[in-house]
Design an enzyme around this catalytic site. Sequence first.
Site, PDB file in Angstrom:
ATOM      1  N   LYS A  85     -17.320  43.236  36.430  1.00 29.41           N
ATOM      2  CA  LYS A  85     -16.408  42.209  36.951  1.00 29.41           C
ATOM      3  C   LYS A  85     -16.695  40.796  36.445  1.00 29.41           C
ATOM      4  CE  LYS A  85     -19.304  41.618  41.031  1.00 29.41           C
ATOM      5  NZ  LYS A  85     -19.385  41.717  42.496  1.00 29.41           N
ATOM      6  N   GLY A 137     -20.394  35.161  48.633  1.00 24.51           N
ATOM      7  CA  GLY A 137     -21.712  35.768  48.756  1.00 24.51           C
ATOM      8  C   GLY A 137     -21.905  37.023  47.954  1.00 24.51           C
ATOM      9  N   SER A 138     -20.873  37.493  47.239  1.00 23.06           N
ATOM     10  CA  SER A 138     -21.052  38.704  46.444  1.00 23.06           C
ATOM     11  C   SER A 138     -21.847  38.377  45.186  1.00 23.06           C
ATOM     12  CB  SER A 138     -19.693  39.298  46.067  1.00 23.06           C
ATOM     13  OG  SER A 138     -18.985  38.410  45.221  1.00 23.06           O
ATOM     14  N   SER A 139     -22.347  39.431  44.539  1.00 19.13           N
ATOM     15  CA  SER A 139     -23.157  39.213  43.347  1.00 19.13           C
ATOM     16  C   SER A 139     -22.328  38.506  42.281  1.00 19.13           C
ATOM     17  CB  SER A 139     -23.662  40.553  42.806  1.00 19.13           C
ATOM     18  OG  SER A 139     -22.579  41.366  42.413  1.00 19.13           O
ATOM     19  N   LYS A 158      -7.461  38.812  39.013  1.00 17.78           N
ATOM     20  CA  LYS A 158      -7.557  38.521  37.585  1.00 17.78           C
ATOM     21  C   LYS A 158      -6.739  39.510  36.758  1.00 17.78           C
ATOM     22  CE  LYS A 158     -11.990  36.115  37.755  1.00 17.78           C
ATOM     23  NZ  LYS A 158     -11.976  35.907  39.210  1.00 17.78           N
ATOM     24  N   SER A 213      -9.079  46.403  43.236  1.00 19.43           N
ATOM     25  CA  SER A 213      -8.698  45.635  42.064  1.00 19.43           C
ATOM     26  C   SER A 213      -8.942  44.145  42.289  1.00 19.43           C
ATOM     27  CB  SER A 213      -7.233  45.910  41.708  1.00 19.43           C
ATOM     28  OG  SER A 213      -6.910  45.347  40.450  1.00 19.43           O
ATOM     29  N   ALA A 271     -14.706  51.490  43.771  1.00 20.81           N
ATOM     30  CA  ALA A 271     -15.128  50.092  43.674  1.00 20.81           C
ATOM     31  C   ALA A 271     -16.023  49.837  42.464  1.00 20.81           C
ATOM     32  CB  ALA A 271     -15.870  49.688  44.956  1.00 20.81           C
TER      33      ALA A 271
END
Length: 680
Positions: free
Chosen positions: A375, A459-461, A417, A414, A371
């Site tokens: 990104k 809610g992810s960074s 995008k 992945s 992971a």
Amino acid sequence: MNTYLSNWLTALPRRGKIALMVCADLVALPLCFSLALFLRAGNTALLEQYGIAPSLIIAACTIPVFTYSGLYRMVVRYFDLKVLWTSGGSLACLVGMTYALSFLVNFSQLPRTGLLIYWFIAFAYVVISRFVARAILSHARQRNEGESQTSVVKAAIFGAGEAGFQLVSAMRRSTGHKPVCFFDDDYSLDRKIFADLRVYFSDNMKEHIHRLGVNEVVLAVPSLSINRRRQIVEKLHRYGVSVRTLPTLLELVDGKITMQSIRDIKIEDLLGRDIVPPREELFAKCTHRKVVLVTGAGGSIGSELCRQIATQSPRKLILLDHSEFALYRIEQELRQKFPGLQLLSRIGSVCNAEALAATMRGQQIDTIYHAAAYKHVPLVEENMPEGIRNNVQGTLNIATLADHFGVQTCILVSTDKAVRPTNIMGASKRMAELVFQASAARASTRTTFAMVRFGNVLGSSGSVVPLFRRQIRSGGPVTITHPDVIRFFMLIPEAAQLVIQAGAMARGGEVFVLDMGKPVRIVELARTMIEMSGLVERTRKNPSGDIEIKFVGLRPGEKLYEELLISDDVTPSEHERIMCSHEPFLGADELHRKLDQLFAACESRDELAIQTAVQSIVPEYAPYSSLEEVRSPPEELISAGDSQDILQATIRKIAARGLLGEDADQQVPAASAMGGGSTG
């Protein structure tokens, strides 16, 4: 008198309260035994025959039993039924042992016939006396704390079930909330009594909210569907009451409900999809009693993968991240929640092959979830060499060492995008997929390589939701790149669960595509968040509004919409929300030759040379250059109700070209899950 007594009891020090309880028991327990003898004979004959000695002896023996069971250590105001059961069990053991001992020594002075009756009476005394004391102390506490509070929130609980029952009990122990009623969708419960409160059918909420003066409604149905949750929130906002909620099934860990469990409604509660519990056979296959390595373990997806894996009792969980703070945070959380879990934390980058090999050597790793990635599209676009080095070279290192050390399963996280990318971040993730595909195609490999592709995670960074929250808190404006931008969204726990399950289905070389639900217009997302904050959008028609929405233009490399698939070779999987795609790839020799050219271009930091090398590997890579090149979302994507409709439209297009055969129409309903998006 009651007020004086409650104040006096509250003011007593802890030792004084324990001494008072012991003294009360020393007085009451002999009376309990005397009452048992009286009930046994129906008169005072046994009392006259045996005298007071047996009552004093049995009471003296009971006090140590209560001490051992923890009865005197318990704070009465927070009395736990578990302590009562322990006390009752200990008391039963005392009676049984006394009864047996009297037979063994033929002790005729002890009235054996009254022992069983004594147990019932003594236990009833313990229950009643402690609950009366708790009621007195709670009354004093509520009155004293209530005097310092201006108001108490009158709360209604939506959901007359186990969670609602626990919530009412928690509210009654607190002072800030007063439960007044239940609402429920089950009409058969209308006007029934549950937890000493009236239950009302949910269609009549408005009438009872106004009649009872309800200030707040708490949703206490963790399994409530997203559509129903959205309907309830919209309706209650119209009624002018605040709405809060208990955690969802994905968030609940131990199932215990307290006042601290109540939280505000988040946009994630209204955008997610209905929860599909993980399939145990898939969820455990690559994790239970396995040695598992998670790269990027401190990130949004990586940390949630660690939490989900930890629930499956792995033999060992290895955490790898280049951020010391992120690694420390997830390690501490896992050690607290899973004290028996064997953890190994390693600071390091996947770009450092030597450090990665040292992490894997001798560990006999069964499964890797890769992971770790950069990104954020604009940042990677401005730092092409670093983005490619981390996302492509790091993945190549993982694939090479996974094969070298005989790892059973290696899964790449992945992003959508990677599909026909217009930016270096997307292109780098597509190249990472090509690395895994080429690795899977090697005849000599012992490792099953597969990829899982999904979209934006709520809610992810770096996701849009936290950004909008910060902008709304600061008074705006809320900035959006383009009015037509749409995206797919998924909750972090669900994304991690689907990644683990998809990996369990891998045979080698597949790209698993997750069902991302409905596509969401970002401008509508912003308007919903403004409304949920109790504010009004500022527009030309409403210049007195609170928050303005401002369109700032697409950033370099950004698309209006993210596509779902590269190829038409799509099949359903064993899981209803996971599709399997077999996509074209480069052979290992050709790929490594072109990657060498790319890495050389990165060393020179020549962006034009980097883009040229990327295009030679990913021909569909089309760098963003002007707004005129931006295409609007396809009409079927905008009008489709959800991703199943999008999938059906896609499969019909494929069928029209004769690629699915004559039974294409029969294949459409089975292919019910697909999607795509970024890891962030």
